[in-house]
Design a protein around this motif. Structure first.
Motif, mmCIF file in Angstrom:
data_model
loop_
_atom_site.group_PDB
_atom_site.id
_atom_site.type_symbol
_atom_site.label_atom_id
_atom_site.label_comp_id
_atom_site.label_asym_id
_atom_site.label_seq_id
_atom_site.Cartn_x
_atom_site.Cartn_y
_atom_site.Cartn_z
ATOM 1 N N SER A 35 53.994 35.343 37.826
ATOM 2 C CA SER A 35 55.382 35.175 37.385
ATOM 3 C C SER A 35 55.564 35.245 35.884
ATOM 4 O O SER A 35 56.592 34.821 35.352
ATOM 5 C CB SER A 35 55.914 33.849 37.934
ATOM 6 N N LYS A 36 54.591 35.804 35.163
ATOM 7 C CA LYS A 36 54.747 35.923 33.707
ATOM 8 C C LYS A 36 56.023 36.688 33.376
ATOM 9 O O LYS A 36 56.353 37.662 34.052
ATOM 10 C CB LYS A 36 53.528 36.611 33.091
ATOM 11 N N THR A 37 56.703 36.239 32.369
ATOM 12 C CA THR A 37 57.978 36.790 31.851
ATOM 13 C C THR A 37 59.180 36.540 32.775
ATOM 14 O O THR A 37 60.314 36.834 32.403
ATOM 15 C CB THR A 37 57.930 38.301 31.508
ATOM 16 N N GLU A 56 50.338 32.240 35.963
ATOM 17 C CA GLU A 56 50.948 32.441 34.653
ATOM 18 C C GLU A 56 49.889 32.832 33.626
ATOM 19 O O GLU A 56 48.749 32.362 33.684
ATOM 20 C CB GLU A 56 51.661 31.157 34.201
ATOM 21 N N ASN A 57 50.299 33.661 32.656
ATOM 22 C CA ASN A 57 49.362 34.164 31.636
ATOM 23 C C ASN A 57 49.496 33.515 30.275
ATOM 24 O O ASN A 57 48.566 33.576 29.478
ATOM 25 C CB ASN A 57 49.594 35.658 31.397
ATOM 26 N N TYR A 58 50.691 33.010 29.977
ATOM 27 C CA TYR A 58 50.945 32.514 28.622
ATOM 28 C C TYR A 58 51.273 31.032 28.701
ATOM 29 O O TYR A 58 52.198 30.624 29.419
ATOM 30 C CB TYR A 58 52.089 33.292 27.978
ATOM 31 N N PHE A 78 46.267 29.386 36.150
ATOM 32 C CA PHE A 78 46.270 30.055 34.847
ATOM 33 C C PHE A 78 45.404 31.305 34.939
ATOM 34 O O PHE A 78 44.232 31.233 35.319
ATOM 35 C CB PHE A 78 45.772 29.133 33.723
ATOM 36 N N ILE A 79 45.988 32.473 34.589
ATOM 37 C CA ILE A 79 45.254 33.734 34.773
ATOM 38 C C ILE A 79 45.138 34.554 33.488
ATOM 39 O O ILE A 79 44.599 35.651 33.507
ATOM 40 C CB ILE A 79 45.912 34.596 35.886
ATOM 41 N N GLY A 80 45.649 34.038 32.372
ATOM 42 C CA GLY A 80 45.582 34.793 31.116
ATOM 43 C C GLY A 80 44.312 34.464 30.336
ATOM 44 O O GLY A 80 43.579 33.546 30.685
ATOM 45 N N LEU A 160 34.723 34.496 41.704
ATOM 46 C CA LEU A 160 34.825 35.501 40.638
ATOM 47 C C LEU A 160 36.206 36.139 40.619
ATOM 48 O O LEU A 160 36.878 36.229 41.645
ATOM 49 C CB LEU A 160 33.772 36.589 40.849
ATOM 50 N N MET A 161 36.582 36.583 39.434
ATOM 51 C CA MET A 161 37.857 37.258 39.244
ATOM 52 C C MET A 161 37.617 38.499 38.402
ATOM 53 O O MET A 161 36.718 38.530 37.557
ATOM 54 C CB MET A 161 38.809 36.296 38.523
ATOM 55 N N SER A 162 38.403 39.541 38.632
ATOM 56 C CA SER A 162 38.317 40.710 37.759
ATOM 57 C C SER A 162 39.647 41.461 37.718
ATOM 58 O O SER A 162 40.464 41.365 38.625
ATOM 59 C CB SER A 162 37.204 41.666 38.216
ATOM 60 N N MET A 201 45.971 43.651 42.478
ATOM 61 C CA MET A 201 47.287 43.495 41.873
ATOM 62 C C MET A 201 48.236 44.457 42.627
ATOM 63 O O MET A 201 47.859 45.000 43.658
ATOM 64 C CB MET A 201 47.224 43.786 40.375
ATOM 65 N N SER A 202 49.439 44.619 42.116
ATOM 66 C CA SER A 202 50.421 45.408 42.877
ATOM 67 C C SER A 202 49.912 46.819 43.204
ATOM 68 O O SER A 202 50.180 47.340 44.282
ATOM 69 C CB SER A 202 51.732 45.504 42.101
ATOM 70 N N ALA A 203 49.173 47.425 42.283
ATOM 71 C CA ALA A 203 48.812 48.831 42.450
ATOM 72 C C ALA A 203 47.536 49.050 43.265
ATOM 73 O O ALA A 203 47.219 50.186 43.626
ATOM 74 C CB ALA A 203 48.665 49.497 41.080
ATOM 75 N N ARG A 217 46.590 38.727 43.279
ATOM 76 C CA ARG A 217 47.510 38.323 42.200
ATOM 77 C C ARG A 217 48.591 39.394 42.055
ATOM 78 O O ARG A 217 48.354 40.454 41.475
ATOM 79 C CB ARG A 217 46.734 38.160 40.895
ATOM 80 N N ILE A 218 49.775 39.097 42.571
ATOM 81 C CA ILE A 218 50.808 40.134 42.668
ATOM 82 C C ILE A 218 52.038 39.741 41.846
ATOM 83 O O ILE A 218 52.647 38.698 42.080
ATOM 84 C CB ILE A 218 51.221 40.349 44.139
ATOM 85 N N GLY A 219 52.392 40.585 40.879
ATOM 86 C CA GLY A 219 53.565 40.342 40.050
ATOM 87 C C GLY A 219 54.698 41.296 40.364
ATOM 88 O O GLY A 219 55.669 40.969 41.041
ATOM 89 N N THR A 220 54.566 42.523 39.848
ATOM 90 C CA THR A 220 55.644 43.521 39.938
ATOM 91 C C THR A 220 56.157 43.739 41.361
ATOM 92 O O THR A 220 57.360 43.876 41.565
ATOM 93 C CB THR A 220 55.132 44.870 39.385
ATOM 94 N N ALA A 221 55.271 43.792 42.322
ATOM 95 C CA ALA A 221 55.706 44.088 43.694
ATOM 96 C C ALA A 221 56.558 42.962 44.267
ATOM 97 O O ALA A 221 57.276 43.165 45.238
ATOM 98 C CB ALA A 221 54.494 44.360 44.591
HETATM 99 C C1 LIG Z 1 50.158 40.624 35.245
HETATM 100 C C2 LIG Z 1 48.912 40.312 36.000
HETATM 101 C C3 LIG Z 1 48.833 40.499 37.385
HETATM 102 C C4 LIG Z 1 49.935 41.119 38.224
HETATM 103 O O1 LIG Z 1 50.054 42.473 37.965
HETATM 104 P P1 LIG Z 1 51.113 43.376 38.766
HETATM 105 O O2 LIG Z 1 50.639 44.754 38.536
HETATM 106 O O3 LIG Z 1 52.444 43.098 38.179
HETATM 107 O O4 LIG Z 1 51.039 42.981 40.205
HETATM 108 C C5 LIG Z 1 47.664 40.112 38.020
HETATM 109 N N1 LIG Z 1 46.639 39.562 37.343
HETATM 110 C C6 LIG Z 1 46.680 39.371 36.026
HETATM 111 C C7 LIG Z 1 45.513 38.762 35.335
HETATM 112 C C8 LIG Z 1 47.821 39.735 35.315
HETATM 113 O O5 LIG Z 1 47.840 39.551 33.981
#
Ligand SMILES: *Cc1c(COP(=O)(O)O)cnc(C)c1O
Length: 228
Positions: A35-37, A56-58, A78-80, A160-162, A201-203, A217-221
């Motif tokens: 949900s960043k931004t 959230e990243n920030y 926290f993912i940033g 693990l995360m990548s 992620m979304s793509a 971790r899905i934002g844009t979609a």
């Molecule tokens: C922004 C972000 C996402 C989500 O990306 P989308 O392409 O919007 O789904 C996932 N993981 C991390 C670490 C991000 O910074």
């Protein structure tokens, strides 16, 4: 406003169907809404549609939303990138940190985690492509860091995360995610309680699920294009 609902349903449908197609239990995959931004109201709307975990990243931005949404039992991730002077705030206000990539950060999160809270769940962020611009540690450095983290009682290593470099084709996405999967399997031979692969992620969501993701971790979609 119905688009949020449609988007969430679509993402859940993709998770469900992809999991079934590759013989996985859909319930073994957690959807993290990134949900960043996005404004606090957007998170509240998603929560009302049943979404309980947010990434959230920030830190500053995240803290403002946490305060605005303190009436909701949200699971905060926290993912940033984590600067070491931010570790206290993360340790005090999040359930998970996905982006731990060095000993100093792990140690500080451990030391700052309040005794009143359960241990902080962490993932180690791996830089699979060796990109200088991205945070994350090299695969080769994992065993040593994992061993040191074992001794820290206030953080719980979950996996693990990548964030691999973008790849267009499914097969390439799948291959790179499988490297993270294999790295986790190797670690599990020594430490059986690791259970999390934070990837996708979304793509590249379907490829991540096929390769064993347990947290996507899905934002844009979900929320549409990011606000600036
Ligand atoms: C922004 C972000 C996402 C989500 O990306 P989308 O392409 O919007 O789904 C996932 N993981 C991390 C670490 C991000 O910074």
């Amino acid at each position: 406003m119905s688009t949020l609902k449609d988007n969430l349903n679509q993402v859940k449908q993709t998770i469900q169907q992809t999991a079934i197609d590759c013989g996985r239990d859909p319930n073994s995959i957690q959807l993290l809404a990134v949900s960043k931004t996005q404004a606090a109201d957007a998170l509240r709307a998603a929560y009302q549609l049943g979404q309980t975990a947010f990434g959230e990243n920030y830190l500053q931005e995240a803290r403002e939303k946490q305060q605005a949404l303190s009436d909701l039992p949200i699971e905060w991730h926290f993912i940033g990138p984590i600067q070491s002077n931010k570790t206290r705030v993360i340790a005090e206000h999040f359930h998970w940190a996905h982006s731990v990539d060095r000993l100093k950060v792990a140690q500080r999160l451990n030391d700052a985690r309040p005794a009143t809270l359960p241990p902080l769940n962490i993932c180690l962020q791996v830089n699979l492509d060796g990109e200088a611009s991205k945070s994350g540690l090299e695969l080769e450095a994992l065993p040593e860091l994992v061993e040191k983290i074992q001794t820290m009682p206030r953080i719980k290593l979950r996996g693990l995360m990548s964030i691999p470099a973008p790849r267009k084709h499914y097969e390439e996405q799948y291959q790179v995610f499988m490297r993270l999967n294999q790295a986790l399997n190797t670690l599990k031979t020594k430490q059986a309680d690791l259970d999390s692969l934070s990837m996708g992620m979304s793509a590249d969501l379907p490829a991540a699920i096929a390769a064993g993701a347990t947290i996507v971790r899905i934002g844009t979609a979900i929320f549409g294009k990011r606000k600036v």
